[in-house]
Each structure stands twice: as structure tokens, then as C-alpha cells.
Design a protein around this motif. Structure first.
Motif, short mmCIF file in Angstrom:
data_model
loop_
_atom_site.label_atom_id
_atom_site.label_comp_id
_atom_site.label_asym_id
_atom_site.label_seq_id
_atom_site.Cartn_x
_atom_site.Cartn_y
_atom_site.Cartn_z
N LEU A 49 -25.90 16.50 58.74
CA LEU A 49 -25.34 15.68 57.77
C LEU A 49 -25.08 15.66 56.44
O LEU A 49 -24.08 16.04 55.87
CB LEU A 49 -26.02 14.15 57.61
N SER A 104 -27.16 5.47 59.74
CA SER A 104 -26.45 5.25 58.52
C SER A 104 -27.94 5.59 57.72
O SER A 104 -27.76 6.05 56.61
CB SER A 104 -25.89 3.56 58.53
N LEU A 153 -29.78 7.41 58.35
CA LEU A 153 -29.95 9.20 57.91
C LEU A 153 -28.66 10.07 57.83
O LEU A 153 -28.86 11.24 57.42
CB LEU A 153 -30.12 10.03 59.54
N GLY A 154 -28.29 8.95 57.12
CA GLY A 154 -26.89 8.97 55.60
C GLY A 154 -25.59 9.51 56.46
O GLY A 154 -24.85 10.01 55.51
N SER A 155 -25.88 9.11 57.62
CA SER A 155 -24.11 8.92 57.96
C SER A 155 -23.60 8.26 57.67
O SER A 155 -23.70 6.87 58.21
CB SER A 155 -23.95 8.86 59.50
N TYR A 194 -26.63 4.58 54.04
CA TYR A 194 -26.84 6.17 53.66
C TYR A 194 -26.83 6.28 52.48
O TYR A 194 -26.92 8.35 51.73
CB TYR A 194 -25.45 6.51 54.54
#
Ligand code: ATP
Ligand code: MG
Lengths: 388, 356
Positions: A127, B260, B262-264, A98
Motif C-alpha cells: 500500500l 484499515s 495497515l493503511g488501506s 489508515y
């Protein structure tokens, strides 16, 4: 070997569009001696690759050769067992996915089953806490691009395989990452949609300068899209080069046979003049002339590699000139492929030689049919030698 | 053989084959019914018939006889007489009113007490006679409270356990699951009895807490509702863990990787992906825990002491001590409706959700 051809090639093309030719250019993604072991099985075996900003880099190779593993190490799902993965000059070992400027489209799509198409695509932007209007605009644009606007409110299980693939593609693209990893992005699409999406991808790449690394099993796709191709086998990089380098100057039998179709003649070197090599081969029952400036030992075993479209077919014996290779044979099979015809010609040695006759220059060949006695011929500069 | 249907009067040598065809035909024409026959019989004999019996008894009156209730129908003078008594349900209704009075009385006391806190003047003492305590509804509410807390505790303990097992190496998951269901190899009674030993004032738990310096004096746990909650949570935790494990183990790890990617962050990915996708397990586990906990008799009886009146204990008392079968039947029918209706509504919506 092919290196000499490549050198000639390189000198001719020292342009900024090809950063890999520039020794001072900094690679954006770098695999440095990267290996990955699963137990005692080596999936990736000390790979070195430099990929530059804005490239469309294709990974090709047989099933299980380590393509996905390589991408997963770059995305951060796997740590290399040895070696370094670098993005933009920094070692990314230990950086979680991430936090990497990388997005990946999964071979299995990995769409969130409890979210609609729209929510799946929007996830990364949510996000990022992007402003609502901008987010909406981006999502609509992405849906439009993959032609899925109509299905925005469906859940993944209500979509066909190709539709799911398009959603996965849109989801990976939405954040406009610096590096985009695509694991067989278009494999489930029909030809028309695939070509349209290919153009879209190229347009995005041109517009945003994203570095693409994609895996494909489709030769034409690799040729059409990529700036360079890496051919992998058993976890190793066998050859890296532009599509034409890979196609015209494969460095091994593996590459020649993996990319496109080819005819392979095993033989021994009998004569090595500065510009031409003569090879004696049992399958041609004679000598083959090859234009090649490489150094060979007399008696060395090599393979001559002739692409089927480089071979001419005729009913009458072609006029002999220096360097022309001529064989006699009979047509044993013939297949019509629309834009070309595939002939399988059985030579006197019993070897089957494949010939593609293009429809546009089918003048004499038109009337060649089963069991015809034919002459096949190719020029000395229409074939190349590989040593392994 | 399509013609066998219309040529039933077949010749002698053929009749054996005909018979067989006939059987095959019956089976194949009714295969759908045969498939659902076992669960159907199960439902009919082990649920529907007992339920109807209880329903019948709930409309009778209690008498001193064998069986201890009046007949609800009799055949007299060529007439079928129905003697439906609504006394039991009337009593239940009365119980509800009693409970309501009790609540109002308690609430009044509470308001008075709080008022006393804020005013310096001596509280005006209003003499209200304490209502008679309700019997059934208060027990039901107590059961509801105990089962709800126990279910939440089970969920809070069971989810991490199930998650950890589902994340463990495949080769070890079976061992862990075996460990979770290992307590079932000893008798339920024995385990609850052992808990008495653990929870008593001089028991293991108090000794441990004193030894670790958290407390100086043993805390009184046994014979309180806390003991009952601990008992229920302990006994039903496996029923929570198993369905949770089943859903978590099916979860595709690639989905978490995608989140994860995708930025999580991990916790966000858990909230966005794992939790919603494990909801079927959460609901199944909660039902498997909540429903039996509601009717639980042994644990309140052995750990709870006389102060903890649950619906299971009240039913037992009504049935065996008062020998009031009709009242007990009426209570259990009301209890069943109370549980079945919300579950039915939930099922209806979850099916609609899935088809949407
Ligand atoms: N987690 C793992 N554990 C053990 N072996 C693995 C694991 N992941 C991959 N492998 C093995 O590593 C090798 C390379 O796998 P990888 O998925 O990279 O292949 P691939 O080139 O993407 O193949 P394909 O074209 O079929 O997708 C395979 O032989 C595979 O069995
Ligand atoms: Mg793969």
C-alpha cells in the motif's frame, strides 16, 4: 500507603530514561478521561494514561477489564464515548485507522485467509508503494525475525496457532509505526520461542525507538519487557508504575494479588510511630510490625501484604530483634518448582501462609517437610500496608 | 459382540437378539451409504433417469404415433435390433453450419456498411443471398446473451444489497432477508404478469419516466429483449442475494479492521479483502441465476414477444407445436452438455485451488 515509598524512589532516580518522572516531558500517547460505553455497559471508565516515546508499556488485568477496548480506541476502530485520545499532542478523534501512525496486532490475529504468509506481511508495504528491493529485504527480515521464512508461501489455515501469531506479529511490525499495539502478542508461543521473541522485540524497540503498548496475561512477560505497567480492573486504571514499583509497592489488595503471589493479613492499626506501624491481626494472633512512614488512624482497618519470597522458614526459633515478625505453624503442603520450593504453612490461627524457599539458600529448609513444626519470619521492611 | 458372526446357528432364546444384531450390523457397516442415500435417490430418480430417457429419445425418429417417436430397439427373430438415428444430431450440426453462414453474411454486411461510411464512391453492391436462418444455435446464443446480461445485472444489484444486509445490525438482518425472499410468496406467473403491466407503453415505468421528465414519449420495452432481461434480473435477484449474503455475513470484520490498520482506505480494503473472500458467493449466486435463466421459458414468452427466440421457447415449440420429441430431446442434451462441461471444469479447478 505506598506513595511515600514511591516518592523516595522517584527522588533517587531522576534520569532521562524515565520520562514519566520528568514533569516537562511530553507524553506521546495520552488518554484523557477516556470512557467507552457499550449500551449501558461501561467497558472503559474515565481512564487517564500518559505513555512516552520509546516506552514498552504493558496493560495487565483480568479478562474483560477493557484492555482490548483501550487499544482499539487508540488504533481508531472505536471512538471513545467521552474523553480524548491524543497521539503526539493531537487529538485523534475522527482520524480513521489508515491515517494513524499506529499498527495493531490483533488478539485474534486477523490474518487475511486468502493471502500467503508473505503476502500478509507485505500488505502494508504494498500500500505504501515501497521500492521492490527494499520491500523484499524488509519482508525477508521480518520473516527471519519470527522464524517463519520456511512457511512464506503457506496460507494461514495451514499454520499452527503459534505460527499464525508470529505472522500477525511480523505483519504489525513491518511498517515500523510510531506506536505499536500488541494484543497478547506471544501468548501462543512455547517458552523458548517466547523468550527469543521477547528479546527480538526489545532489540527492535531499541533500534527503532517504537513506542510499544502491549497486553499480556503473563506476569513474567510484563515484568521482563515493560518500562511501566498499568494494572486495570473493571475499566479503570488501578495503578501505573515500573515493574518493581507494581511488585514491591502495590497500592491495593487488587494489585498485590493480581501481580505475583502474596500473603494478605487483615488487621487494625494499634500504633503509628513515625517510621513504624503496628497492626493487630486475627490471622497472626498478634501484632505485625511494618516499616511505613504513612499516617494512619488508630483502629483503622488495613491489610498487610507479604510476598512469599520475603518470608524465612526455619525449624528453630529465629533470634528476636526489633521489627522481626515471627509466627509458628505446621507445613501442610509442599511443592517443588525446580528453582524454588513452595510451602504452605498453617499458622496457629488457621491461616495458610505461602512461602517460597529459593533453591540457592535452601540450607536449613532442605529437610523441612510435611507436618513439620516450623517458624516463619519476615522483617518489618519486607512487607507493606495497603488501605483498600 | 464379535463372536456373533461365527456362531450364527444360535440357540432359540437367543435368536431374537441375533436378528437385531444382524440388522444393526447391516446398518452400521453401511452407514456411509445410508448417509448419502437420500441425495443419491434424488439424483437417480429426478435427474439420471429423466436424462437417460431424453438421451434415448434423442436417438429416435419422429413419427405420428403415441408416443411420437420410433423405438430405438426391437426384438425380432431372436435378434435385438438397435435403430439408432443420428438424424437429430445431424440436424443440429446443420444448424451450426447455418448459424456460421448467418454470422459470415452479417459480418460481410457490416464490413460493407463500414466501408460505405469511409468511401465516397458508391458501394459495390455484391448480391449475396441471405442464408436460411438458423433455429437452434441462434436461440441458444440469444439465451446465452440474455442470461449473461441478466446475471451481471443481478450481480451489480445483488452485491450491494447483500453487502448492506450483512453490514446491518444482527437483529435486523433476518427481517431484510425475509424481505428479499418475500416475492416468492406470490406465484412466479403472477409476478411476471404484473411486470407486463409495469413495462407496457402505458405502464407504470413509462408513466414514471415521463412524469420525472426523462422522456416525452413512452419507450417501447415490452416485447423486446430488454423486457426479458429486466424480467430475468427481477425474478432471479434473490438467488443472487442469498448466497452472497451467506458469504459476506461470514466475513470476519476484524479482517477489514486489519486492512484499515495497515493503511488501506475503505474501497481498497473492499477490493483486497471483501471481494476476494466473497468470490464463492459470487460464483454460487451467478450459477444459481445463470443456469435457470438460460433455460427460462415463461419470461421470454410473456415479456419477449415473437422476436425474442430463446432456447426454452424453441424447445417448447419443437416439443408441443411440432411434436418432434426426438429433436427436442437432442437439443436439450446438447444444451446440457454445453452447460455441464464448463461447470465441471470450474469445479475441478476450484477444488484444486482449495487444496493447494
Ligand atoms: N462491541 C462490544 N459490544 C458490547 N460489549 C463489548 C464490546 N466489546 C467489548 N465489550 C465488553 O467490554 C468489556 C471489555 O472488553 P475487552 O475486549 O476490552 O476486554 P479485555 O480486557 O481485552 O479482555 P481479555 O483479556 O479477555 O482479552 C468486556 O466485558 C466485553 O464484553
Ligand atoms: Mg482482549
Amino acid at each position: 500507603m505506598s506513595t511515600n515509598h514511591q516518592t523516595a524512589h522517584r527522588n533517587a532516580k531522576q534520569d532521562p530514561e524515565k520520562p514519566w518522572l520528568n514533569p516537562n516531558a511530553k507524553p506521546f500517547v495520552r488518554f484523557q478521561n477516556v470512557s467507552k460505553q457499550f449500551g449501558d455497559f461501561t467497558a472503559v471508565d474515565s481512564i487517564n494514561l500518559d505513555i512516552y516515546k520509546g516506552e514498552m508499556f504493558a496493560l495487565v488485568g483480568g479478562s474483560g477489564c477493557g484492555k482490548t477496548t483501550l487499544l482499539r480506541m487508540l488504533a481508531g476502530f472505536l471512538d471513545p464515548s467521552a474523553g480524548k485520545v491524543m497521539i503526539d499532542g493531537t487529538d485523534v478523534n475522527g482520524v480513521p485507522p489508515y491515517e494513524r501512525p499506529v499498527n495493531m496486532m490483533f488478539q485474534s490475529y486477523a490474518l487475511f485467509p486468502h493471502m500467503t504468509v508473505e503476502k500478509n506481511i507485505a500488505y502494508a508495504l504494498k500500500l505504501d508503494k515501497m521500492e521492490k528491493d527494499e520491500r523484499k529485504r524488509r519482508i525477508d527480515e521480518a520473516l527471519e525475525m519470527v522464524q517463519m521464512s520456511k512457511f512464506a508461501h503457506r496460507k494461514p489455515h495451514q499454520l499452527s496457532g503459534g505460527q499464525r501469531q508470529r505472522v500477525a506479529l511480523a505483519r504489525a511490525l513491518i511498517k515500523r509505526p510510531k506506536v505499536l499495539l500488541l494484543d497478547e502478542p506471544l501468548s501462543a508461543l512455547d517458552k523458548k520461542l517466547r523468550e527469543a521473541t521477547q528479546f527480538e522485540l526489545m532489540a527492535i524497540q531499541y533500534k527503532l525507538g517504537i513506542t510499544f503498548i502491549f497486553v499480556t496475561h503473563d506476569q513474567e512477560e510484563a515484568m521482563a519487557l515493560s518500562s511501566r505497567i498499568a494494572v486495570l480492573d473493571k475499566g479503570q486504571v488501578i495503578q501505573v508504575g515500573t515493574p518493581s514499583e507494581i511488585y514491591e509497592f502495590p497500592n491495593s489488595r487488587f494489585v498485590a494479588e493480581f501481580v505475583g503471589s502474596t500473603n494478605m493479613f487483615e488487621g487494625t492499626v494499634v500504633e503509628d510511630t513515625p517510621n513504624q506501624v503496628v497492626i493487630e491481626s486475627a490471622s497472626t494472633k498478634g501484632n505485625i510490625n511494618v516499616d511505613d512512614v504513612g499516617r494512619y488512624q488508630i483502629g483503622q482497618t488495613v491489610w498487610v501484604n507479604v510476598r512469599p519470597e520475603k518470608i524465612k522458614l526455619s525449624k528453630t526459633k529465629p533470634a528476636k530483634h526489633a521489627g522481626l515478625n515471627v509466627l509458628e505453624g505446621t507445613v501442610s503442603e509442599l511443592g517443588y518448582r525446580g528453582n524454588h520450593v513452595i510451602y504452605r504453612v498453617k499458622a496457629a490461627s488457621g491461616k495458610i501462609i505461602m512461602v517460597f524457599a529459593q533453591s540457592q539458600n535452601r540450607t536449613e529448609e532442605l529437610d523441612i517437610t510435611w507436618d513439620d513444626k516450623v517458624f516463619i519470619s519476615w522483617e518489618a521492611d519486607g512487607c507493606i500496608i495497603v488501605k483498600s | 459382540m464379535s463372536d456373533s458372526t461365527n456362531t450364527e446357528a444360535a440357540t432359540a432364546p437367543n435368536s431374537g437378539a441375533k436378528k437385531k444384531n444382524f440388522l444393526v450390523r447391516i446398518i452400521s457397516n453401511n452407514s456411509k451409504w445410508l448417509m448419502i442415500a437420500p441425495p443419491l435417490y434424488y439424483m437417480v430418480f429426478l435427474f439420471l433417469i429423466p436424462f437417460l430417457l431424453a438421451l434415448k429419445i434423442s436417438f429416435a425418429d419422429s413419427i405420428l404415433a403415441v408416443p411420437p417417436f420410433t423405438a430405438i430397439y426391437e426384438y425380432k427373430d431372436d435378434h435385438l435390433l438397435l435403430n439408432l438415428s443420428l438424424l437429430n444430431f445431424q440436424a443440429l450440426g446443420h444448424d451450426v453450419v447455418t448459424y456460421k453462414n448467418e454470422l459470415i453474411y452479417n459480418f460481410g454486411n457490416l464490413v460493407g456498411w463500414i466501408g460505405g461510411l469511409f468511401s465516397s464512391a458508391p458501394a459495390v453492391v455484391t448480391e449475396v443471398v441471405a442464408p436460411e436462418p438458423s433455429q437452434y444455435l441462434s436461440a441458444f446464443v440469444e439465451s446465452l446473451r440474455l442470461a449473461t446480461i441478466a446475471t451481471i445485472v443481478c450481480l451489480l444489484i445483488g452485491y450491494p444489497v447483500a453487502y448492506a444486509i450483512a453490514r446491518a445490525p444482527k437483529s435486523r438482518q433476518n427481517i431484510y432477508i425475509m424481505l428479499v425472499i418475500l416475492p416468492f410468496w406470490t406465484s412466479f406467473l403472477l409476478r411476471v404478469y404484473a411486470l407486463q403491466g409495469v413495462l407496457r407503453d402505458s405502464g407504470l415505468l413509462n408513466q414514471l419516466l415521463i412524469f420525472m421528465g426523462f422522456i416525452d414519449e413512452p419507450i417501447h420495452i415490452l416485447q423486446t429483449s430488454l423486457a426479458v432481461q429486466i424480467g430475468i434480473a427481477y425474478s432471479y435477484a434473490p438467488f443472487m442475494v442469498l448466497p452472497l449474503y451467506a458469504t459476506l455475513q461470514k466475513l470476519d470484520p476484524a479482517l477489514l479492521e486489519a486492512a484499515s490498520d495497515l493503511g488501506s482506505r475503505p474501497f481498497r480494503a473492499f477490493l483486497d479483502v471483501t471481494l476476494p473472500l466473497s468470490m464463492p458467493g459470487v460464483i454460487a449466486g451467478s450459477m444459481l441465476t445463470f443456469i435457470p435463466a438460460m433455460g427460462e421459458y415463461i419470461i421470454p414468452d410473456m415479456l419477449g414477444g415473437p422476436g425474442v427466440q430463446t432456447i426454452g421457447r424453441v424447445l417448447w415449440d419443437t416439443f408441443f407445436n411440432d411434436r418432434d420429441w426426438p429433436m427436442a430431446a437432442a437439443v436439450s442434451i446438447a444444451f446440457l452438455l454445453f452447460l455441464v462441461v464448463p461447470i465441471g471444469i470450474y469445479q475441478y479447478y476450484s477444488i484444486r485451488e482449495r487444496e493447494a
